[in-house]
Design a protein around this motif. Structure first.
Motif, mmCIF file in Angstrom:
data_model
loop_
_atom_site.group_PDB
_atom_site.id
_atom_site.type_symbol
_atom_site.label_atom_id
_atom_site.label_comp_id
_atom_site.label_asym_id
_atom_site.label_seq_id
_atom_site.Cartn_x
_atom_site.Cartn_y
_atom_site.Cartn_z
ATOM 1 N N SER A 87 -6.250 -4.128 40.269
ATOM 2 C CA SER A 87 -7.434 -3.663 39.543
ATOM 3 C C SER A 87 -7.463 -2.138 39.466
ATOM 4 O O SER A 87 -7.826 -1.570 38.434
ATOM 5 N N THR A 90 -4.778 -1.134 36.859
ATOM 6 C CA THR A 90 -5.236 -1.399 35.492
ATOM 7 C C THR A 90 -6.218 -0.332 35.040
ATOM 8 O O THR A 90 -6.130 0.182 33.924
ATOM 9 N N GLU A 91 -7.140 0.034 35.932
ATOM 10 C CA GLU A 91 -8.129 1.071 35.608
ATOM 11 C C GLU A 91 -7.476 2.411 35.308
ATOM 12 O O GLU A 91 -7.893 3.133 34.417
ATOM 13 N N ASP A 95 -0.314 0.410 35.806
ATOM 14 C CA ASP A 95 0.364 -0.892 35.908
ATOM 15 C C ASP A 95 1.505 -1.025 34.918
ATOM 16 O O ASP A 95 2.162 -2.049 34.870
ATOM 17 N N ARG A 97 1.261 -1.187 31.726
ATOM 18 C CA ARG A 97 0.843 -1.791 30.457
ATOM 19 C C ARG A 97 0.049 -0.777 29.652
ATOM 20 O O ARG A 97 -0.625 0.092 30.211
ATOM 21 N N GLN A 99 -2.899 0.772 27.678
ATOM 22 C CA GLN A 99 -4.347 0.659 27.764
ATOM 23 C C GLN A 99 -4.908 0.514 26.353
ATOM 24 O O GLN A 99 -4.437 1.130 25.425
#
Length: 100
Positions: A87, A90-91, A95, A97, A99
């Motif tokens: 988490s 991701t924030e 990660d 990936r 955004q």
């Protein structure tokens, strides 16, 4: 989950098949706690000490008839730890990936 939760976590120490090496688990969790603390402080570069995918993939030495941590307890805790790190990643976009 916060870094303090990792630092204060205690597992049952058992002597049977299905236990993990105590030192290996403790060392890994020390690094994971440092990563969570870095996230909590907003220090992204230092937070990459341990990433969520590393928590998911970690393997510990199994102990048979030697004192070790309950593998089942450790595995459940590691799932929660991976979610917590994931988490944060991701924030922060750490990660890997894109955004949106």
């Amino acid at each position: 989950m916060r870094s303090e939760d990792v630092r204060t976590k205690r597992f049952n120490a058992l002597k049977f098949d299905g236990c993990y090496d105590v030192r290996e688990v403790d060392q890994f969790l020390d690094q994971a706690a440092a990563a969570l603390e870095a996230h909590e402080r907003g220090l992204r570069e230092q937070a990459e000490i341990v990433r969520s995918h590393e928590v998911e993939a970690v393997k510990f030495t199994s102990r048979v008839y030697e004192r070790g941590y309950s593998a089942q307890e450790v595995d459940v805790f590691l799932e929660e730890l991976a979610d917590a790190l994931g988490s944060y990643e991701t924030e922060s976009g750490a990660d890997g990936r894109a955004q949106r």
